[in-house]
Design a protein around this motif. Sequence first.
Motif, mmCIF file in Angstrom:
data_model
loop_
_atom_site.group_PDB
_atom_site.id
_atom_site.type_symbol
_atom_site.label_atom_id
_atom_site.label_comp_id
_atom_site.label_asym_id
_atom_site.label_seq_id
_atom_site.Cartn_x
_atom_site.Cartn_y
_atom_site.Cartn_z
ATOM 1 N N ASP A 116 -9.300 57.449 104.649
ATOM 2 C CA ASP A 116 -8.343 56.494 104.091
ATOM 3 C C ASP A 116 -7.018 57.173 103.759
ATOM 4 N N PHE A 117 -7.098 58.373 103.205
ATOM 5 C CA PHE A 117 -5.877 59.128 102.898
ATOM 6 C C PHE A 117 -5.135 59.471 104.176
ATOM 7 N N LEU A 118 -5.864 59.918 105.183
ATOM 8 C CA LEU A 118 -5.233 60.220 106.469
ATOM 9 C C LEU A 118 -4.562 58.983 107.038
ATOM 10 N N ALA A 119 -5.220 57.838 106.950
ATOM 11 C CA ALA A 119 -4.637 56.594 107.472
ATOM 12 C C ALA A 119 -3.339 56.252 106.746
ATOM 13 N N GLU A 120 -3.285 56.502 105.441
ATOM 14 C CA GLU A 120 -2.065 56.221 104.671
ATOM 15 C C GLU A 120 -0.921 57.141 105.102
ATOM 16 N N VAL A 121 -1.235 58.404 105.364
ATOM 17 C CA VAL A 121 -0.200 59.339 105.809
ATOM 18 C C VAL A 121 0.273 58.972 107.214
ATOM 19 N N LEU A 122 -0.645 58.549 108.073
ATOM 20 C CA LEU A 122 -0.257 58.095 109.414
ATOM 21 C C LEU A 122 0.639 56.858 109.339
ATOM 22 N N ARG A 123 0.321 55.962 108.402
ATOM 23 C CA ARG A 123 1.154 54.772 108.206
ATOM 24 C C ARG A 123 2.542 55.167 107.689
ATOM 25 N N HIS A 124 2.595 56.164 106.815
ATOM 26 C CA HIS A 124 3.876 56.678 106.327
ATOM 27 C C HIS A 124 4.727 57.166 107.502
ATOM 28 N N ARG A 125 4.105 57.934 108.397
ATOM 29 C CA ARG A 125 4.852 58.415 109.562
ATOM 30 C C ARG A 125 5.345 57.258 110.428
ATOM 31 N N ALA A 126 4.490 56.275 110.641
ATOM 32 C CA ALA A 126 4.874 55.126 111.464
ATOM 33 C C ALA A 126 6.059 54.385 110.858
ATOM 34 N N ASP A 127 6.086 54.264 109.540
ATOM 35 C CA ASP A 127 7.208 53.601 108.871
ATOM 36 C C ASP A 127 8.505 54.380 109.065
ATOM 37 N N GLU A 128 8.441 55.703 108.884
ATOM 38 C CA GLU A 128 9.647 56.519 109.053
ATOM 39 C C GLU A 128 10.173 56.401 110.488
ATOM 40 N N HIS A 129 9.266 56.381 111.433
ATOM 41 C CA HIS A 129 9.636 56.225 112.839
ATOM 42 C C HIS A 129 10.316 54.865 113.054
ATOM 43 N N LYS A 130 9.742 53.821 112.471
ATOM 44 C CA LYS A 130 10.321 52.480 112.582
ATOM 45 C C LYS A 130 11.718 52.438 111.962
ATOM 46 N N HIS A 131 11.859 53.031 110.796
ATOM 47 C CA HIS A 131 13.164 53.018 110.107
ATOM 48 C C HIS A 131 14.226 53.759 110.926
ATOM 49 N N TYR A 132 13.849 54.874 111.507
ATOM 50 C CA TYR A 132 14.785 55.611 112.356
ATOM 51 C C TYR A 132 15.327 54.715 113.460
ATOM 52 N N HIS A 133 14.436 53.999 114.124
ATOM 53 C CA HIS A 133 14.890 53.168 115.246
ATOM 54 C C HIS A 133 15.671 51.941 114.772
ATOM 55 N N MET A 134 15.455 51.484 113.554
ATOM 56 C CA MET A 134 16.294 50.399 113.027
ATOM 57 C C MET A 134 17.724 50.883 112.843
ATOM 58 N N PHE A 135 17.894 52.077 112.305
ATOM 59 C CA PHE A 135 19.249 52.621 112.160
ATOM 60 C C PHE A 135 19.853 52.921 113.521
ATOM 61 N N ARG A 136 19.061 53.378 114.474
ATOM 62 C CA ARG A 136 19.582 53.610 115.822
ATOM 63 C C ARG A 136 20.124 52.319 116.415
ATOM 64 N N ARG A 137 19.370 51.238 116.257
ATOM 65 C CA ARG A 137 19.824 49.952 116.811
ATOM 66 C C ARG A 137 21.077 49.451 116.103
ATOM 67 N N TRP A 138 21.214 49.772 114.807
ATOM 68 C CA TRP A 138 22.437 49.384 114.083
ATOM 69 C C TRP A 138 23.646 50.036 114.758
ATOM 70 N N PHE A 139 23.521 51.312 115.110
ATOM 71 C CA PHE A 139 24.622 51.995 115.787
ATOM 72 C C PHE A 139 24.844 51.426 117.186
ATOM 73 N N GLU A 140 23.777 51.109 117.879
ATOM 74 C CA GLU A 140 23.925 50.539 119.213
ATOM 75 C C GLU A 140 24.660 49.209 119.158
ATOM 76 N N ARG A 141 24.365 48.388 118.163
ATOM 77 C CA ARG A 141 25.083 47.118 117.983
ATOM 78 C C ARG A 141 26.568 47.354 117.729
ATOM 79 N N ALA A 142 26.868 48.459 117.008
ATOM 80 C CA ALA A 142 28.257 48.782 116.691
ATOM 81 C C ALA A 142 28.981 49.439 117.865
#
Length: 230
Positions: free
Chosen positions: A55-81
């Motif tokens: 369960d702890f490992l799954a939470e850390v994996l989810r943390h990584r997935a969120d950071e990855h998602k956030h990175y690509h949201m900011f990337r798309r913000w720049f692409e829109r600009a």
Amino acid sequence: MAASGEASGSTAGGALRDRYLDVLASVYLYNEHRGYTALDRVIAAVRRCCPDEPDFLAEVLRHRADEHKHYHMFRRWFERAGRMPLAMDRRVGHIDRFILRVFGCPIDALDTETVAASPAEFEKLCRVIMLTEQRGYRQVEILLRNGWVRSDPVMTRIFEIVHRDEPGHFLPYRHWLERRGRATARWREKWTDFWIHRALLLGRIPALFLDPALPRLDRWPHEADGEAAA
């Protein structure tokens, strides 16, 4: 004449706002990319140190997935600009500075095997991540009240998503420490977190805002990792 002066002031205000959002998004894009790539080391340490805690490992994996998602949201913000992010380095990374202060080495040089083999070192790593993410949560709450951020609906939505996800980035580490009766933060670590935040907020980031020669990236950070665009 008054109308001309008002127009000039409005243009100047718009330029300051655009520069602020440009620097802000560039800093976050760097930190989100740094976050999910550095978490690969944490995941390796968790697998070695806590093999009976899926369960702890799954939470850390989810943390990584969120950071990855956030990175690509900011990337798309720049692409829109229609522009690339400003070039950032580890001097704007809270976790970079924290790891360097606490472990005495950059994130890339952190020895996962040594950390996983020592309960004290692994607990220290969990505290550093927890304090960094708690700091990030409080900072996003401030940004969501910022007028320049609120003036950009896409940026506002990005930070709303980051704010929603952020508790899942520090609670797993805090709960893991609490389950073992370990300190969730030592005063030296709290003090280090405080001064890193102050140095970034009052020193490094304002200097970037005022630097007209700051270059832009010519490729996305994830491309250097060999990752396809999301």
